[in-house]
Design a protein around this motif. Structure first.
Motif, mmCIF file in Angstrom:
data_model
loop_
_atom_site.group_PDB
_atom_site.id
_atom_site.type_symbol
_atom_site.label_atom_id
_atom_site.label_comp_id
_atom_site.label_asym_id
_atom_site.label_seq_id
_atom_site.Cartn_x
_atom_site.Cartn_y
_atom_site.Cartn_z
ATOM 1 N N SER A 24 27.899 -32.902 -9.588
ATOM 2 C CA SER A 24 26.663 -32.775 -8.670
ATOM 3 C C SER A 24 26.226 -31.374 -7.958
ATOM 4 O O SER A 24 27.296 -30.771 -7.920
ATOM 5 C CB SER A 24 27.026 -33.826 -7.295
ATOM 6 O OG SER A 24 28.029 -33.309 -6.471
ATOM 7 N N ALA A 25 24.903 -31.284 -7.763
ATOM 8 C CA ALA A 25 24.560 -30.188 -7.283
ATOM 9 C C ALA A 25 23.539 -30.372 -6.549
ATOM 10 O O ALA A 25 22.671 -31.362 -6.896
ATOM 11 C CB ALA A 25 24.331 -29.114 -8.482
ATOM 12 N N GLY A 78 19.482 -30.455 -6.062
ATOM 13 C CA GLY A 78 18.446 -30.420 -6.568
ATOM 14 C C GLY A 78 18.362 -31.122 -8.033
ATOM 15 O O GLY A 78 17.824 -31.234 -8.663
ATOM 16 N N LEU A 79 19.490 -31.895 -7.924
ATOM 17 C CA LEU A 79 20.052 -32.522 -9.504
ATOM 18 C C LEU A 79 20.122 -34.200 -8.909
ATOM 19 O O LEU A 79 21.245 -34.381 -8.157
ATOM 20 C CB LEU A 79 21.235 -31.927 -10.183
ATOM 21 C CG LEU A 79 21.669 -32.677 -11.340
ATOM 22 C CD1 LEU A 79 20.497 -32.606 -12.218
ATOM 23 C CD2 LEU A 79 22.920 -32.229 -11.911
ATOM 24 N N ALA A 80 19.376 -34.995 -9.495
ATOM 25 C CA ALA A 80 19.459 -36.404 -9.247
ATOM 26 C C ALA A 80 20.566 -36.995 -9.586
ATOM 27 O O ALA A 80 20.999 -36.733 -11.021
ATOM 28 C CB ALA A 80 18.415 -36.987 -9.487
ATOM 29 N N ARG A 98 32.352 -36.197 -13.341
ATOM 30 C CA ARG A 98 30.985 -36.259 -12.712
ATOM 31 C C ARG A 98 30.790 -34.983 -11.831
ATOM 32 O O ARG A 98 31.627 -34.675 -11.056
ATOM 33 C CB ARG A 98 30.882 -37.498 -12.099
ATOM 34 C CG ARG A 98 30.853 -38.948 -12.928
ATOM 35 C CD ARG A 98 30.550 -40.087 -12.004
ATOM 36 N NE ARG A 98 30.442 -41.074 -12.788
ATOM 37 C CZ ARG A 98 29.723 -42.285 -12.263
ATOM 38 N NH1 ARG A 98 29.303 -42.382 -11.225
ATOM 39 N NH2 ARG A 98 29.810 -43.292 -13.328
#
Length: 489
Positions: free
Chosen positions: A484-485, A487-489, A482
């Motif tokens: 995440s970054a 601005g990414l929901a 998984r």
């Protein structure tokens, strides 16, 4: 002629008659035929490339240990054929038997050197990372076309073929039509070693066969040793096709500087071995001799002249072992005379006149021409036992003269001063630089190549591993990650 007629195509582990035109190889020492065959036709060349493409998947997935075992068996099979192979090389192209015997030994030694080179230059590695692993290995390109020269018809193509096969490539080999016999021994040794069908093919013939191979669909790389004329034509042919790997070795106009060593007799020995061995038919031969003005330079040249006069020229199987045999053909011998005349027209002074045809129509006793006060000759490689001589006032001038060439394969310095050698190493523009050794002293455990028109920045020998495989970098995790970054929901 029929006793010399051979099959000219090795395809899927079997020799076949070529369906192209008849070609005949002439022993330059005796002017009698040594080999004759019908060349591979364009259709047969295409079949060879297709067979290599078909064999590639299986061979590239064969374990490295298995490929090494086959190549080691090939080395033993070559060694068992050593005497017969050396004689065939000498018969085809005229070199002394002691030289051909050394060539076969270099072919046998190439396997162990190539394995070591693959480990050092390419190989594999794996490391832990924050997300799993990073890894590096090297993959074969596919189908390699190998075009061999006449002067080392076994050793030089072997230096492409062995590392290419070790990396998992398949090979279609076109030997020089001037010296094709070595290819027969090589193919048969591979069969004995257990090389799978299709992994190596041999297509014999002259220019038409080579053209068909270069134009065949499915060739992933071209590995070439030969003249700058042919090499640059190959380079132009594949312009705009970066997907095809080119490794081109194209010779040199090599300088040898002699600068006041204490032993002038040793200096003369080094000149003779640099300029005239193999009848001047090594791409690393010294073509330009650079000496200081004055008595020492005069003495070195006199000692060199004496060696030329004493030099034994003769056939490879003569009663007395020769230092050199003939050049490759009568036409090449005649070119030496034309070349000598051209240098005289430019204002050169003959130091030793080349004697052509005395021992036989293709024999050339070495010549030397002083070009110190002449017009600048063309910067070209005369593939014969002939040397230009330049006398200079200073070591800096010697270096400038040495570097005055479009080529950059080999260079040499004979002197007793380590400081001069250290300066030469940094100043000479060449890929092979020898100190108090012949310019022809190349090692398979080192790269072989140089800048300028000597190649295309893909040196061979130990560095052949570099152009036989490409690096494949990997980043691995055992399960999907998984991410995440911002601005990414």
């Amino acid at each position: 002629m029929s006793e010399f007629l051979q099959n000219g195509v090795f395809l899927n582990g079997t020799w076949h008659a070529g369906t192209g035109g008849l070609f005949t190889t002439i022993d330059p020492a005796t002017q009698s035929p040594s080999f004759s065959a019908h060349a591979a036709s364009r259709e047969q060349v295409t079949q060879a490339v297709e067979a290599a493409r078909l064999a590639f998947k299986s061979w590239s997935r064969t374990s490295r240990a298995s490929r090494i075992a086959i190549l080691e068996a090939y080395a033993k099979a070559l060694e068992a054929r050593g005497q017969e192979l050396a004689q065939a090389i000498s018969r085809d192209m005229g070199k002394a038997l002691w030289e051909s015997t050394a060539e076969v030994a270099a072919m046998v030694a190439k396997i162990a050197i190539s394995v070591r080179a693959y480990d050092q230059r390419t190989g594999s590695r794996e490391e832990a990372s924050a997300f799993g692993r990073t890894a590096l290995d090297h993959r074969p390109w596919g189908v390699m076309a190998v075009l061999g020269p006449f002067n080392f018809p076994g050793h030089l193509p072997n230096g492409h073929i062995v590392p290419a096969l070790l990396a998992g490539n398949c090979v279609v080999f076109k030997p020089s039509e001037l010296a094709p016999s070595a290819a027969r021994f090589m193919a048969e040794a591979f069969v004995e070693a257990g090389l799978p069908e299709g992994v190596l093919s041999v297509v014999m013939g002259a220019r038409e066969t080579g053209t068909a191979l270069l134009e065949a669909p499915g060739v992933d790389g071209v590995l070439f040793t030969g003249s700058v004329t042919t090499g640059t034509a190959i380079h132009a042919q594949f312009a705009g096709r970066p997907e095809v790997v080119l490794a081109l070795e194209m010779g040199g106009n090599n300088p040898l500087i002699i600068w006041d060593p204490a032993d002038l007799e040793a200096a003369a020995d080094l000149i003779v071995h640099s300029a005239f061995i193999t009848s001047g038919q090594r791409c690393s031969c010294a073509r330009r001799l650079i000496l200081p003005e004055g008595r020492f330079g005069d003495q070195v040249l006199e000692a060199t002249k004496a060696r030329i006069e004493r030099m034994v020229l003769g056939p490879w199987n003569g009663a007395e072992a020769p230092f050199i045999g003939p050049v490759i053909s009568v036409a090449q011998a005649n070119l030496v005379g034309a070349y000598e005349n051209k240098l005289q027209v430019l204002g050169g002074t003959t130091l030793v006149e080349a004697r052509i045809g005395v021992e036989g129509p293709a024999f050339v006793r070495p010549g030397m021409m002083d070009m110190s006060h002449a017009q600048e000759p063309a910067d070209e490689e005369m593939f014969a036992p002939y040397a230009q001589v330049y006398r200079v006032k200073s070591f800096d001038q010697a270096i400038r003269r040495a570097n005055a060439t479009r080529f950059g394969l080999a260079a040499g310095l004979v002197c007793d001063d380590r400081a001069r050698w250290d300066d030469a190493v940094l100043s000479l523009r060449a890929g092979l630089i020898n100190w108090n050794r012949p310019t022809t002293g190349a090692s398979s455990a080192l790269p072989f190549g140089g800048p300028g028109l000597s190649g295309n920045a893909r040196p061979s020998a130990f560095y052949a591993a570099d152009y036989c495989a490409y690096p494949a970098a990997r980043q691995e995790a055992d399960t999907a990650q998984r991410l995440s970054a911002p601005g990414l929901a």
